[in-house]
Design a protein around this motif. Structure first.
Motif, mmCIF file in Angstrom:
data_model
loop_
_atom_site.group_PDB
_atom_site.id
_atom_site.type_symbol
_atom_site.label_atom_id
_atom_site.label_comp_id
_atom_site.label_asym_id
_atom_site.label_seq_id
_atom_site.Cartn_x
_atom_site.Cartn_y
_atom_site.Cartn_z
ATOM 1 N N UNK A 53 42.475 27.841 40.328
ATOM 2 C CA UNK A 53 41.466 28.833 40.699
ATOM 3 C C UNK A 53 42.132 30.171 40.968
ATOM 4 N N UNK A 54 41.480 31.260 40.551
ATOM 5 C CA UNK A 54 42.112 32.575 40.588
ATOM 6 C C UNK A 54 41.220 33.574 41.333
ATOM 7 N N UNK A 55 41.828 34.318 42.256
ATOM 8 C CA UNK A 55 41.235 35.551 42.780
ATOM 9 C C UNK A 55 41.913 36.694 42.044
ATOM 10 N N UNK A 56 41.126 37.555 41.424
ATOM 11 C CA UNK A 56 41.698 38.708 40.727
ATOM 12 C C UNK A 56 41.234 39.977 41.433
ATOM 13 N N UNK A 57 42.141 40.905 41.604
ATOM 14 C CA UNK A 57 41.855 42.104 42.373
ATOM 15 C C UNK A 57 41.543 43.322 41.526
ATOM 16 N N UNK A 58 40.640 44.147 42.055
ATOM 17 C CA UNK A 58 40.434 45.507 41.554
ATOM 18 C C UNK A 58 41.223 46.427 42.481
ATOM 19 N N UNK A 59 42.126 47.219 41.949
ATOM 20 C CA UNK A 59 42.975 48.064 42.777
ATOM 21 C C UNK A 59 42.197 49.146 43.507
ATOM 22 N N UNK A 60 42.667 49.516 44.694
ATOM 23 C CA UNK A 60 42.008 50.588 45.447
ATOM 24 C C UNK A 60 41.923 51.882 44.639
ATOM 25 N N UNK A 61 42.931 52.131 43.834
ATOM 26 C CA UNK A 61 42.940 53.375 43.053
ATOM 27 C C UNK A 61 41.941 53.351 41.890
ATOM 28 N N UNK A 62 41.325 52.196 41.633
ATOM 29 C CA UNK A 62 40.306 52.077 40.585
ATOM 30 C C UNK A 62 38.888 52.225 41.134
ATOM 31 N N UNK A 63 38.742 52.231 42.456
ATOM 32 C CA UNK A 63 37.414 52.153 43.059
ATOM 33 C C UNK A 63 36.547 53.372 42.742
ATOM 34 N N UNK A 64 37.131 54.548 42.810
ATOM 35 C CA UNK A 64 36.321 55.763 42.612
ATOM 36 C C UNK A 64 35.685 55.773 41.232
ATOM 37 N N UNK A 65 36.473 55.460 40.218
ATOM 38 C CA UNK A 65 35.947 55.461 38.848
ATOM 39 C C UNK A 65 34.850 54.420 38.682
ATOM 40 N N UNK A 66 35.074 53.215 39.213
ATOM 41 C CA UNK A 66 34.102 52.124 39.062
ATOM 42 C C UNK A 66 32.845 52.400 39.878
ATOM 43 N N UNK A 67 33.020 53.016 41.057
ATOM 44 C CA UNK A 67 31.870 53.314 41.911
ATOM 45 C C UNK A 67 30.932 54.329 41.262
ATOM 46 N N UNK A 68 31.495 55.239 40.497
ATOM 47 C CA UNK A 68 30.696 56.324 39.952
ATOM 48 C C UNK A 68 30.206 56.122 38.544
ATOM 49 N N UNK A 69 30.512 54.958 37.952
ATOM 50 C CA UNK A 69 30.235 54.812 36.529
ATOM 51 C C UNK A 69 30.019 53.338 36.199
ATOM 52 N N UNK A 70 28.769 52.961 35.935
ATOM 53 C CA UNK A 70 28.485 51.563 35.601
ATOM 54 C C UNK A 70 29.231 51.130 34.339
ATOM 55 N N UNK A 71 29.379 52.041 33.397
ATOM 56 C CA UNK A 71 30.100 51.690 32.166
ATOM 57 C C UNK A 71 31.551 51.333 32.469
ATOM 58 N N UNK A 72 32.146 52.016 33.454
ATOM 59 C CA UNK A 72 33.526 51.679 33.839
ATOM 60 C C UNK A 72 33.591 50.288 34.446
ATOM 61 N N UNK A 73 32.591 49.938 35.276
ATOM 62 C CA UNK A 73 32.544 48.591 35.856
ATOM 63 C C UNK A 73 32.349 47.542 34.769
ATOM 64 N N UNK A 85 37.858 34.319 30.866
ATOM 65 C CA UNK A 85 37.027 33.261 31.432
ATOM 66 C C UNK A 85 36.229 32.587 30.302
ATOM 67 N N UNK A 86 36.032 31.239 30.327
ATOM 68 C CA UNK A 86 36.352 30.290 31.389
ATOM 69 C C UNK A 86 37.705 29.596 31.267
ATOM 70 N N UNK A 87 38.471 29.886 30.200
ATOM 71 C CA UNK A 87 39.765 29.201 30.076
ATOM 72 C C UNK A 87 40.611 29.444 31.320
ATOM 73 N N UNK A 88 40.600 30.684 31.814
ATOM 74 C CA UNK A 88 41.224 31.002 33.102
ATOM 75 C C UNK A 88 40.135 30.940 34.165
ATOM 76 N N UNK A 89 40.381 30.123 35.182
ATOM 77 C CA UNK A 89 39.350 29.736 36.152
ATOM 78 C C UNK A 89 39.208 30.788 37.257
ATOM 79 N N UNK A 90 38.677 31.957 36.887
ATOM 80 C CA UNK A 90 38.493 33.047 37.849
ATOM 81 C C UNK A 90 37.337 32.685 38.780
ATOM 82 N N UNK A 91 37.617 32.690 40.086
ATOM 83 C CA UNK A 91 36.635 32.263 41.084
ATOM 84 C C UNK A 91 36.051 33.443 41.857
ATOM 85 N N UNK A 92 36.905 34.401 42.209
ATOM 86 C CA UNK A 92 36.467 35.570 42.970
ATOM 87 C C UNK A 92 37.064 36.827 42.355
#
Length: 323
Positions: A53-73, A85-92
């Motif tokens: 099972x994997x937790x994958x992180x979004x970096x703090x320095x990526x937050x502004x771009x993702x927050x302001x742009x649905x296409x970026x998310x 996914x699903x070969x890699x079991x990303x959980x969170x």
């Protein structure tokens, strides 16, 4: 994999093994969960078809771009989740790390909008029932932590945390928290015993109403749970995304023996089904920090000595990851 303890696989080292070698180490040591702090594609590929099972992180320095742009998310989820996914079991997906901790104020306004946009992207990919979107908090989100039943979030964070808790509840996502008895102990040795911090107390140390505490870890976890309950969100699951003990780097508590005792007792406790006094019989999903000693980590010397393994793959001390 549900009955296994995880580790945090940080990559801030100049001499670490290749991800494929690290995944073989995880498998050979029966480590069933891993947290990575960025969406490192080589690692996500190496974890494919392992069941880990994997937790994958979004970096703090990526937050502004993702927050302001649905296409970026959408792009982030397509590139870093759907591609594996699903070969890699990303959980969170942990959107940001310790954004509400002191010193990270510049990221705070982007946090919840980024979480919402990532959630929208996950829903568009029809993965909302398979993986959950959250963010990782330091214990410093608490304004009061003693007694555990008095756990309460800091007043200056409540207006930020209330809609965030509602987001977690609405989406069935857990509260992710980093819990370090080591730092509480070294910051308050006059009040906290080493045995209590290391899970070695033979008798209850803290009596909190009808609840008895023999370990500082349980007290810290329950204070976070109590804080969520105080805000009307007692049903949110708690996942401990980091806990550990350094083996060197200070003038007293950071020893190989203390680190060995803490992490082995932590594994035993997590896998015992004891839960905590506030949630008895409910296993708390936990990730040990960290897989390796990382020589490029910033901060005081202890930060470079939390590893269970040296970069040459030899153990710093033995840890048993099975019950």
């Amino acid at each position: 994999m549900a009955a296994r303890v995880g580790v945090c696989y940080g990559m801030l080292g100049s001499n670490l093994p290749r991800p494929s070698e690290v995944v073989e180490m995880l498998k050979s040591h029966k480590i069933g969960k891993v947290r990575i702090f960025q969406a490192h594609h080589e690692t996500l590929r190496a974890l494919a078809n392992t069941g880990i099972e994997v937790i994958v992180g979004v970096g703090n320095d990526e937050l502004q771009k993702i927050a302001g742009n649905q296409a970026a998310a959408n792009g982030w989820v397509n590139d870093n989740v759907r591609a594996f996914y699903p070969a890699t079991n990303i959980k969170y997906i942990s959107v940001g790390n310790e954004v509400l901790h002191y010193g990270n104020e510049r990221f705070v306004s982007f946090l919840l909008p980024a979480m919402r946009n990532i959630q929208t992207a996950v829903r568009a990919a029809n993965l909302q029932n398979n993986l959950k979107v959250s963010t990782t908090h330091a214990s410093s989100v608490l304004g009061n932590s003693f007694p555990p039943s008095g756990g309460e979030f800091r007043n200056d964070l409540k207006n930020t945390l209330r809609p965030l808790l509602s987001f977690l509840a609405e989406n069935g996502a857990p509260f992710l928290a980093n819990v370090y008895p080591y730092f509480s102990y070294v910051g308050n040795k006059s009040q906290i015993s080493l045995d209590y911090a290391l899970f070695r107390s033979s008798a209850p140390v803290v009596q909190d109403g009808g609840r008895q505490y023999r370990s500082l870890f349980d007290a810290m976890v329950d204070s976070l749970i109590a804080a969520c309950e105080r805000e009307g969100h007692g049903g949110i699951a708690m996942v401990i995304t980091e806990s550990g003990w350094p083996s060197a780097g200070d003038d007293g508590a950071a020893t190989v023996e203390n680190a060995r005792v803490y992490n082995n007792n932590l594994v035993r406790h997590v896998l015992s089904n004891e839960g905590t006094p506030r949630r008895p019989g409910k296993r708390i999903e936990t990730y040990i920090f960290a897989m390796f000693n990382e020589n490029r980590k910033d901060g005081p010397e202890i930060e470079r000595h939390f590893g269970l393994f040296y970069p040459n793959k030899n153990p710093v001390y033995p840890v048993n990851f099975t019950p």
